[in-house]
Each structure stands twice: as structure tokens, then as C-alpha cells.
Enzyme design. Structure first.
Site, PDB file in Angstrom:
ATOM      1  N   GLU A  35      34.473  27.445 -25.895  1.00 17.72           N
ATOM      2  CA  GLU A  35      35.357  28.274 -25.083  1.00 17.72           C
ATOM      3  C   GLU A  35      36.771  27.695 -25.032  1.00 17.72           C
ATOM      4  O   GLU A  35      36.947  26.485 -24.978  1.00 17.72           O
ATOM      5  CB  GLU A  35      34.813  28.360 -23.649  1.00 17.72           C
ATOM      6  CG  GLU A  35      33.459  29.028 -23.566  1.00 17.72           C
ATOM      7  CD  GLU A  35      32.918  29.097 -22.140  1.00 17.72           C
ATOM      8  OE1 GLU A  35      33.641  28.722 -21.184  1.00 17.72           O
ATOM      9  OE2 GLU A  35      31.760  29.519 -21.976  1.00 17.72           O
ATOM     10  N   ASP A  81      25.886  27.496 -28.566  1.00 16.44           N
ATOM     11  CA  ASP A  81      27.009  27.216 -27.663  1.00 16.44           C
ATOM     12  C   ASP A  81      27.152  25.720 -27.448  1.00 16.44           C
ATOM     13  O   ASP A  81      26.155  25.032 -27.197  1.00 16.44           O
ATOM     14  CB  ASP A  81      26.717  27.855 -26.292  1.00 16.44           C
ATOM     15  CG  ASP A  81      27.691  28.957 -25.945  1.00 16.44           C
ATOM     16  OD1 ASP A  81      28.747  29.064 -26.609  1.00 16.44           O
ATOM     17  OD2 ASP A  81      27.396  29.724 -25.008  1.00 16.44           O
ATOM     18  N   LYS A 115      29.716  27.716 -31.026  1.00 16.75           N
ATOM     19  CA  LYS A 115      30.732  28.477 -30.278  1.00 16.75           C
ATOM     20  C   LYS A 115      31.258  27.565 -29.188  1.00 16.75           C
ATOM     21  O   LYS A 115      30.505  26.810 -28.589  1.00 16.75           O
ATOM     22  CB  LYS A 115      30.131  29.745 -29.669  1.00 16.75           C
ATOM     23  CG  LYS A 115      31.132  30.519 -28.805  1.00 16.75           C
ATOM     24  CD  LYS A 115      30.617  31.891 -28.412  1.00 16.75           C
ATOM     25  CE  LYS A 115      29.705  31.906 -27.217  1.00 16.75           C
ATOM     26  NZ  LYS A 115      30.314  31.357 -25.970  1.00 16.75           N
ATOM     27  N   SER A 146      24.641  30.484 -21.248  1.00 17.37           N
ATOM     28  CA  SER A 146      24.199  31.384 -20.182  1.00 17.37           C
ATOM     29  C   SER A 146      22.741  31.085 -19.818  1.00 17.37           C
ATOM     30  O   SER A 146      22.275  31.475 -18.745  1.00 17.37           O
ATOM     31  CB  SER A 146      24.338  32.852 -20.617  1.00 17.37           C
ATOM     32  OG  SER A 146      23.739  33.049 -21.885  1.00 17.37           O
ATOM     33  N   GLU A 181      35.673  38.082 -23.932  1.00 14.85           N
ATOM     34  CA  GLU A 181      34.834  38.389 -22.765  1.00 14.85           C
ATOM     35  C   GLU A 181      35.671  38.896 -21.595  1.00 14.85           C
ATOM     36  O   GLU A 181      36.665  38.270 -21.200  1.00 14.85           O
ATOM     37  CB  GLU A 181      34.039  37.144 -22.332  1.00 14.85           C
ATOM     38  CG  GLU A 181      33.180  37.424 -21.083  1.00 14.85           C
ATOM     39  CD  GLU A 181      32.100  36.399 -20.809  1.00 14.85           C
ATOM     40  OE1 GLU A 181      31.910  35.470 -21.618  1.00 14.85           O
ATOM     41  OE2 GLU A 181      31.434  36.536 -19.757  1.00 14.85           O
TER      42      GLU A 181
HETATM   43  O1  KIV Z   1      26.621  31.931 -23.024  1.00 12.60           O
HETATM   44  C1  KIV Z   1      26.641  33.107 -23.408  1.00 12.60           C
HETATM   45  O2  KIV Z   1      25.631  33.816 -23.404  1.00 12.60           O
HETATM   46  C2  KIV Z   1      27.913  33.632 -23.874  1.00 12.60           C
HETATM   47  C3  KIV Z   1      28.022  35.109 -24.045  1.00 12.60           C
HETATM   48  C4  KIV Z   1      28.184  35.732 -22.724  1.00 12.60           C
HETATM   49  C5  KIV Z   1      29.099  35.487 -24.981  1.00 12.60           C
HETATM   50  O3  KIV Z   1      28.829  32.903 -24.060  1.00 12.60           O
END
Ligand code: KIV
Length: 300
Positions: A124, A92, A122, A54, A191
Site C-alpha cells: 500500500e 499482501d 501487493k 483483510s 480503493e
Molecule cells: O487486503 C485486501 O483484501 C485488499 C483488498 C481490499 C484490495 O487489499
């Protein structure tokens, strides 16, 4: 008076997050992209910090998360890792860092720990990334899953929209959640899905679920810190609770500074560094001597 020193808090691990679910203790997670925010979140006692992609939208000003690269993520992850001692740190994996091949996915996940200083990654997706997750976990890297609204698939989803509203779509998400747990995820972000669906998934899984726009039935919650602080002016999703308006506060501070400079109110004497009269007189004498020497050289 007793002077018992306060014990430094211990690093929060994937095991602690699992124990919190078992004890019914909600997990608080927020995003951070820089050192001072990580420091403030850690001191405030947040359980987990997500260096989310994000950052592409709220820090770098892109319209989506798609342009974010592995180098962007590592740059911000390193800064966060320097600021946080206690919180569990999740990095991420950005778009195209894990989709092309399993080998690339494992390599990039490894970089997030080795170079970025994160504790976990993390990524997706549902069933289609289960094999990739298994390979990363086999390499000893903890993986947090992320289903529902997956922003890296924004063009496939037709926008940033709530997912899993119909029975069929919801059933697919339940299956995905189970497959990700079986693949070895230690936690799962849900989400923008209906509250009842998120609660159902949370009950069915042994691993903690972390919701964002998924209601109160999850085992934990995450928000984008810039949304919570009112720092991202373009839009605020309906599910965000804004705890401050820093965009406005920053605007006021900047206007006051500009005014002070223009009206010569800043810097004031208390912001200046003094030089003694003696040193100043010696400086002037030295400059005068330099000038005379230069003139003499020219005259030769
Ligand atoms: O990138 C991010 O901040 C996220 C959150 C919205 C869970 O994946």
C-alpha cells in the site's frame, strides 16, 4: 461422439493481465485465505486471487489489518497456493513488513514468493513507497500497487473513508498512480475513490487498474470474498454486491446439527461403520480372557 479432452487452463501471468487491459477484457479478482476457497475460485475461472491482509479482519477477527504479521500471511498464502493452479496469485505485504527498510521489504517480498508460493506481492502507498517498489521489482518480484483508501494507514486517514474527493487530493492520487507505474508496478488497486477519478487514472496508465469501491471504469474489480458471500457479519461496505448469505446458511446448518445430536437423530445407521457378529463375539471373548488372566495374576 467426439471425446476431445478439454485443455487444462494455463497459469495466468502479469503479461496476461496487461493483455486483458489492452483488449478491454475486464479482470476478475477475489480474495482467498484458505485451500477450499482457492480451489473453488480457481475452478470458477477467476483471473487473480489476492491473499489480502483483510484476513486480519474477516478471518482472524481483528478490528483493523494492522496486527497481521508476515507469519500470518505466509500461513494463509501457502494454503491458497496449494488450492489454485491457474489464477494469478498475489500476496499482501502486511503492516511493518516493508516500511522499516528497503532491505527488509525485499526480503519479505521474496519470502512471499519463495515460502508462500505467490506469483506477486501487493503493498500500500503512493510516492513514499515508490523507491521500495523499485527495489522489489529489481529483485525480480512483480509488485501490485494500492492507492486511495489504504487500510494499513487507517489511523492516519481518520477511518475507512473514501479518498480523493477534492481536486487537490485527486491530483495527488493521479501523480501517485503515475509514480507507481514508473517504479515498475504491473497493476494497481484503486480503493474507495470516486468513479470518475478511477476511470481517469485507468485511462492514463498502461498497467491495469483493479478497483474496489471505485466504480466500473477500472480495468478489473476485486472484492473481499467474505463480503461477497455474506460471511462477514460486522458490516458490509456500500460498494459490495452480496451474492450469497453464507452467515445465515451456516447458522441454519449448525442449529440443525445441534438439534439432531440432542434428539439422537445423528449419527443414523447410514453414518455408522458395521462390525460383524463374529468379530464382535470374538472381541467379547478376548476381553473376558484378558480379565481372567489379570485376576489370576492378582491372586498369585
Ligand atoms: O487486503 C485486501 O483484501 C485488499 C483488498 C481490499 C484490495 O487489499
Amino acid at each position: 461422439m467426439s471425446t476431445t479432452p478439454t485443455q487444462p487452463r494455463k497459469k495466468i501471468t502479469t503479461h496476461h493481465l496487461r493483455q486483458k487491459k489492452e483488449r478491454g477484457e475486464p479482470i476478475a479478482m477475489l480474495t482467498a485465505y484458505d485451500y477450499p476457497t482457492a480451489l473453488a475460485l480457481d475452478s470458477a475461472g477467476v483471473d487473480a486471487i489476492l491473499v489480502g491482509d483483510s484476513l486480519g479482519m474477516v478471518v482472524l477477527g481483528y478490528d483493523t489489518t494492522l496486527p497481521v504479521t508476515m507469519d500470518d500471511m505466509l500461513h494463509h498464502a501457502k494454503a491458497v497456493a496449494r488450492g489454485a493452479r491457474t489464477a494469478h496469485l498475489v500476496g499482501d505485504l502486511p503492516f511493518m513488513s516493508y516500511q522499516v527498510s528497503t532491505a527488509e521489504a525485499v526480503r519479505n517480498a521474496g519470502r512471499m514468493l519463495q515460502e508462500g508460493g505467490m506469483d506477486a506481492v501487493k503493498l500500500e502507498g503512493g510516492r513514499h513507497v515508490a523507491g521500495t517498489i523499485e527495489a522489489i521489482v529489481t529483485a525480480g518480484i512483480p509488485v501490485m500497487g494500492h492507492i486511495g483508501l489504504t487500510p494499513q494507514s487507517v489511523h492516519q486517514l481518520g477511518g475507512f473513508k473514501t479518498q480523493g474527493r477534492s481536486a487537490d487530493a485527486a491530483r495527488q492520487l493521479v501523480t501517485d498512480a503515475h509514480l507507481l507505474e514508473e517504479a515498475g508496478c504491473y497493476a494497481l488497486v484503486l480503493e474507495a475513490i470516486p468513479d470518475r477519478l478511477a476511470e481517469l487514472i485507468s485511462h492514463r496508465l498502461s498497467i491495469p487498474t483493479i478497483g474496489i469501491g471505485a466504480g466500473s471504469g477500472c480495468d478489473g474489480q476485486v472484492l473481499v470474498t467474505h463480503d461477497l458471500l455474506g460471511l462477514f457479519d460486522r458490516f458490509t461496505p456500500r460498494f459490495v454486491k452480496q451474492y450469497a448469505n453464507l452467515h445465515e446458511a451456516m447458522g441454519k446448518a449448525f442449529t440443525a446439527y445441534i438439534q439432531d445430536v440432542k434428539q439422537q437423530q445423528f449419527p443414523a445407521p447410514e453414518h455408522a461403520t458395521e462390525m460383524s457378529d463374529e468379530a464382535y463375539r470374538a472381541l467379547l471373548a478376548g476381553l473376558e480372557a484378558d480379565a481372567q488372566q489379570a485376576a489370576a495374576r492378582l491372586a498369585q
